[in-house]
Design an enzyme around this catalytic site. Sequence first.
Site, PDB file in Angstrom:
ATOM      1  CG  ASP A  18      37.696  37.879  36.115  1.00 21.33           C
ATOM      2  OD1 ASP A  18      37.573  37.265  37.188  1.00 21.33           O
ATOM      3  OD2 ASP A  18      37.197  37.488  35.045  1.00 21.33           O
ATOM      4  CD  GLU A  39      39.800  37.716  31.970  1.00 21.77           C
ATOM      5  OE1 GLU A  39      38.765  37.975  32.622  1.00 21.77           O
ATOM      6  OE2 GLU A  39      39.824  36.930  31.005  1.00 21.77           O
ATOM      7  CG  ASP A  73      33.890  39.088  34.325  1.00 19.65           C
ATOM      8  OD1 ASP A  73      33.908  40.335  34.264  1.00 19.65           O
ATOM      9  OD2 ASP A  73      34.837  38.376  33.956  1.00 19.65           O
ATOM     10  CD  GLN A  99      38.929  30.962  30.832  1.00 20.98           C
ATOM     11  OE1 GLN A  99      39.979  31.454  31.230  1.00 20.98           O
ATOM     12  NE2 GLN A  99      38.028  31.638  30.149  1.00 20.98           N
ATOM     13  CD  GLU A 101      42.950  40.053  24.466  1.00 21.37           C
ATOM     14  OE1 GLU A 101      42.677  40.828  23.532  1.00 21.37           O
ATOM     15  OE2 GLU A 101      42.508  40.199  25.619  1.00 21.37           O
ATOM     16  CG  HIS A 133      38.902  40.126  25.793  1.00 19.74           C
ATOM     17  ND1 HIS A 133      40.126  39.581  26.092  1.00 19.74           N
ATOM     18  CD2 HIS A 133      37.983  39.377  26.469  1.00 19.74           C
ATOM     19  CE1 HIS A 133      39.959  38.549  26.926  1.00 19.74           C
ATOM     20  NE2 HIS A 133      38.662  38.403  27.157  1.00 19.74           N
ATOM     21  CB  THR A 136      37.514  38.688  41.442  1.00 23.20           C
ATOM     22  OG1 THR A 136      37.146  37.481  40.776  1.00 23.20           O
ATOM     23  CG2 THR A 136      37.268  39.877  40.528  1.00 23.20           C
ATOM     24  CE  LYS A 177      37.699  33.838  33.233  1.00 14.64           C
ATOM     25  NZ  LYS A 177      38.307  35.082  32.781  1.00 14.64           N
ATOM     26  CD  GLU A 193      37.052  41.602  33.775  1.00 14.18           C
ATOM     27  OE1 GLU A 193      35.934  41.886  34.277  1.00 14.18           O
ATOM     28  OE2 GLU A 193      37.362  40.461  33.391  1.00 14.18           O
ATOM     29  NE  ARG A 245      43.413  33.914  30.290  1.00 18.43           N
ATOM     30  CZ  ARG A 245      42.342  34.699  30.354  1.00 18.43           C
ATOM     31  NH1 ARG A 245      41.126  34.176  30.386  1.00 18.43           N
ATOM     32  NH2 ARG A 245      42.482  36.010  30.392  1.00 18.43           N
TER      33      ARG A 245
HETATM   34 MN    MN Z   1      36.781  38.423  33.153  1.00 17.76          MN
END
Ligand code: MN
Length: 422
Positions: free
Chosen positions: A236, A202, A129, A243, A367, A136, A260, A256, A204, A240
């Site tokens: 993904d 996420e 990834d 993480q 975000e 971002h 996915t 993570k 992506e 948080r």
């Molecule tokens: Mn990612």
Amino acid sequence: MARSFIHVDPDSHFPIQNLPYGVFRPRSGGPPRIGVAIGAYVLDLAALDLAGYFDRTAASGRAVFAQQSLNAFMALGRQAWREIRAIIGRLLDADEPALRDEEELRKAALHLQSDVELLLPAEIGDYTDFYASKAHAANVGTLFRGKDHALMPNWLHLPVGYHGRASSVVVSGTDVRRPLGQLKPPDSAVPFFGPTRQLDFELEMGWLIGTGNEQGRPIPIEEAEDHIFGLVLVNDWSARDIQAWEYQPLGPFLGKSFATSVSPWVVPLEALAPFRIPAPEQEPEPLPYLRRRNPDTFDIQLEVSLQTDAMERPERIATSNYRNLYWTIAQQIAHHASGGCNLRTGDLLASGTISGPVKESRGCMLELTWRGTEPLRLSCGEERVWLADGDRLSMTGWCRGNGFKVGFGEVAGRILPAHRLP
Ligand code: MN
């Protein structure tokens, strides 16, 4: 403009200009096999192969379509992919009688998409990834380190990435279990173990490696795209809080690796050719191994929607575009292999969250809600800071042609409550 003998709605993602590959199993029974989406149908390539339509091609006699993954077909390389795509395009053309007027073959080879189950398209050996959107990286950097240290010193010089987990990549439609992990919120003196309180998505896109490189031998940037079979949508999923506590100094791990999600249809690079646009300016100029004569990227419109348990239909919460990425696919592949790492057939490489310059184009909850300080207000009256159990998150993407769309379908998943603590 090319037209298929099968009617395709102008809003469909799957006109004859697209022809994405996937793996499916008829609900009526039978083994998994390779198909191509056309309108509301799936064209069964194993059936066409059996009928001799791929004789005298690189795929002949290898049963690459009677498989539960695209890997055998992808390993044949770009010449073979072009050859097969040309045959499929011709067979589906409105003016070509070979399949159109053969009722028996049509019955054997065409399934309604609603009558099949779509499976994970590839056997994914490795998943990488990246972190290729400047907006971002700057937003996340601002949230965690402040405005003055938003971008790390390396960010404008190399496509930052990490090795993800391939075993937990799932196809769209698979439920996602809220992960457990170590948490240490700021108001807690010591860490504790429990379900994540900050579950995120996420937005992506990813690409599947068709043919790899020998270990130790870098991929020149001008050849990088030859290694790509096609593109998919990627969610993904991220925890948080897990993480934030675990990531230093070696990067993401359990925050993570729990899941996915990828979309089931793999859109070939050839189908995206009309939607190439110049890549963004890069300042400072990257090192020579990351420089391309005519760098380009793709104009792919992206949308994220959320449906909570209380909502009757999904509501759009973000819109972005693939063109918001700073680093190109070619740069990410060239960088990945530059140290001698061998990419292999079926590897999944993903872009990182695709955020744009405006608030609506932020590609994750972190975000969108500015780390929880600006809750999302949904039309049903509910608010969200992070994803809740029962929420269904979906992403879609498409390129707009003149009178048609080349689309990626959808990648969606619903959040299940965490398992009880072990
Ligand atoms: Mn990612």
